[in-house]
Scaffold this motif. Structure first.
Motif, PDB file in Angstrom:
ATOM      1  N   GLN A 150      49.015  47.893  40.673  1.00  0.00           N
ATOM      2  CA  GLN A 150      48.988  47.881  42.215  1.00  0.00           C
ATOM      3  C   GLN A 150      49.341  48.681  43.401  1.00  0.00           C
ATOM      4  OE1 GLN A 150      47.103  45.183  41.611  1.00  0.00           O
ATOM      5  NE2 GLN A 150      46.513  44.710  43.685  1.00  0.00           N
ATOM      6  N   THR A 231      43.110  32.243  40.929  1.00  0.00           N
ATOM      7  CA  THR A 231      42.401  33.867  40.983  1.00  0.00           C
ATOM      8  C   THR A 231      41.721  33.986  42.495  1.00  0.00           C
ATOM      9  OG1 THR A 231      40.470  33.234  39.469  1.00  0.00           O
ATOM     10  CG2 THR A 231      42.493  34.322  38.808  1.00  0.00           C
ATOM     11  N   TRP A 323      49.993  39.493  48.853  1.00  0.00           N
ATOM     12  CA  TRP A 323      48.443  39.333  47.792  1.00  0.00           C
ATOM     13  C   TRP A 323      48.684  39.986  46.667  1.00  0.00           C
ATOM     14  CZ3 TRP A 323      42.834  40.118  48.922  1.00  0.00           C
ATOM     15  CH2 TRP A 323      41.925  39.482  47.788  1.00  0.00           C
ATOM     16  N   VAL A 327      49.226  39.409  42.558  1.00  0.00           N
ATOM     17  CA  VAL A 327      48.255  39.287  41.686  1.00  0.00           C
ATOM     18  C   VAL A 327      49.260  40.064  40.925  1.00  0.00           C
ATOM     19  CG1 VAL A 327      46.684  40.859  41.013  1.00  0.00           C
ATOM     20  CG2 VAL A 327      46.441  40.132  43.398  1.00  0.00           C
ATOM     21  N   SER A 351      39.726  38.489  36.241  1.00  0.00           N
ATOM     22  CA  SER A 351      39.656  40.102  37.429  1.00  0.00           C
ATOM     23  C   SER A 351      38.479  39.086  38.088  1.00  0.00           C
ATOM     24  CB  SER A 351      39.698  40.722  36.571  1.00  0.00           C
ATOM     25  OG  SER A 351      39.086  41.966  37.387  1.00  0.00           O
ATOM     26  N   ASN A 354      38.305  36.788  40.133  1.00  0.00           N
ATOM     27  CA  ASN A 354      38.733  36.689  41.610  1.00  0.00           C
ATOM     28  C   ASN A 354      38.307  37.946  41.997  1.00  0.00           C
ATOM     29  OD1 ASN A 354      40.454  37.014  43.243  1.00  0.00           O
ATOM     30  ND2 ASN A 354      41.492  39.375  42.560  1.00  0.00           N
TER      31      ASN A 354
END
Length: 417
Positions: A150, A231, A323, A327, A351, A354
């Motif tokens: 990430q 999500t 955010w 996640v 995923s 989202n």
């Protein structure tokens, strides 16, 4: 919760010591940065031709929305086939599609069709990619790998948006699209040469249609339901990205600043995520997840009161950081809650949900920016996100508390469905 607890037992150095993870990490960052080039190019191109925030936002949404359809219908391929093989095939296909988009004189309608196709195949790609990451790292190192992924994804987003905004303005949007095609091709090559193929799970059930099986997989466990509901909150958080062109124009800045504004959404994540992983103890992350969901949109409420672009960028950075942390935690929890023979499908659906929520949010934000202003559209999205997060946050706390209590007492637990 055990998936996240392992984060204390692994470090970034240990994760990077895994050669296959390094190759996969590099391949994903290349294609991700290229994606940002293409998105900036498309939005700038459409806005220049139409001068419409709504149409620009809807075009951006096309890069996201069809992904969930691909996830629901094709994610099972990542459980039935080699996950590496799925990633290589999709990357090669995306390189070809983007190369077609570079052709001079291609019409806007065909461009939208090709963008939708890219988003559609992104569903099975995300499913295979997230499940393969778990295969490479195992349960203990997976949360750390997700955190590192990430952080670098946000860094790639910053570089891609900033460079994409500059190249789109100084050269042409077609240059950005050509770069994106090249990154997809290199990613496919790296995955093909550096990642070994792994056996396919033999226990996958084939009963039911892909869509009904996927929905049942989501709804079986209240903890999964909570995460999947979370999500959808991306619908609100992504609004600053979706109407960045309109917001920059409203503030009186040149188009070159679009990439910088988009990049600001990821700056906070690069700074905060390492600190979050270091200071937030694993046993507190179960409670931290709903708190972040409830507070991520709050900085956006202050955007209409910013007189300078840079103060708004600081608010975007804070919201983006919160955010990103949510996640990482939700993906780590979900990977533990899904059985291996359905992990690709479950992770892919999460995923893509989202991504689709982001696409819907961007499309609606573009319409809202024309109804009011871009700054107020961002603020309204931030305000609505708080009550929207209540149900999933309460469900998560309630279901995880029941499960944790049962583990402590050493007795089985039956969760209501």
């Amino acid at each position: 919760m055990a998936a996240v607890e392992g984060a204390n037992e692994a470090t970034f150095r240990e994760v990077l010591a895994v050669g296959e993870f390094r190759a996969m990490w590099l391949a994903e960052m290349l294609s991700f940065a290229g994606d940002q080039f293409a998105r900036v190019a498309l939005v700038v191109l459409v806005f220049d031709h139409t001068n419409s925030a709504a149409i620009a936002g809807l075009t951006y949404a096309l890069t996201l929305v069809p992904s969930v359809i691909g996830a629901l219908t094709l994610s099972q391929l990542a459980d039935r086939r080699s996950r590496r093989q799925v990633i290589v095939f999709v990357d090669a296909l995306r390189a070809l599609v983007v190369a077609v988009m570079v052709i001079p004189g291609i019409g806007l309608s065909w461009l939208c069709v090709l963008v939708s196709a890219l988003s559609f195949v992104g569903g099975p790609y995300g499913a295979a990619q997230l499940a393969l990451l778990r295969d490479l790292l195992g349960a203990e190192r997976y949360p750390v790998g997700m955190t590192l992924r990430q952080i670098t994804a946000q860094a790639a987003q910053i570089a891609g948006f900033a460079a994409g905004g500059f190249l789109s303005a100084a050269l042409s949007p077609q240059i950005c699209l050509a770069v994106n095609a090249l990154t997809f091709a290199v990613s496919a090559l790296v995955m093909r040469l550096c990642i070994r193929s792994r056996p396919v799970s033999e226990s996958l059930s084939s009963t039911g249609s892909p869509v009904t099986t996927g929905v049942r997989l989501v709804w079986q466990d209240p903890r999964r339901r909570a995460i999947f509901a979370m999500t959808f909150l991306g619908l609100f958080y992504v609004v600053p990205e979706g109407i960045a062109v309109s917001y920059v124009n409203e503030m009186g800045y040149r188009p070159e600043f679009v990439g910088i504004v988009l990049a600001s959404c990821g700056v906070g994540a690069v700074i905060l995520l390492p600190l979050f992983a270091w200071f937030v103890a694993p046993d507190r992350q179960r409670v931290a997840l709903p708190i972040l969901c409830l507070t991520t949109g709050l900085p956006l409420v202050l955007v209409p009161f910013c007189r300078e672009l840079y103060s708004a960028m600081a608010l975007f950075a804070v919201s983006g950081a919160l955010w990103a942390a949510s996640v990482v935690m939700s993906a780590s929890f979900l990977a533990k809650l899904l059985p291996d023979d359905h992990r690709s499908r479950g992770m892919g659906i999460a995923s893509s949900m989202n991504v689709t929520a982001q696409g819907l949010g961007i499309g609606l934000a573009g319409i809202g920016a024309e109804a009011v202003t871009a700054s107020w559209a961002i603020a309204i999205a931030g305000a609505i996100s708080v009550p929207a997060a209540l149900w999933s946050s309460i469900l998560w706390l309630k279901s995880t508390s029941s499960h944790l209590l049962a583990e402590i007492e050493g007795c089985p637990v039956t969760l209501s469905r």
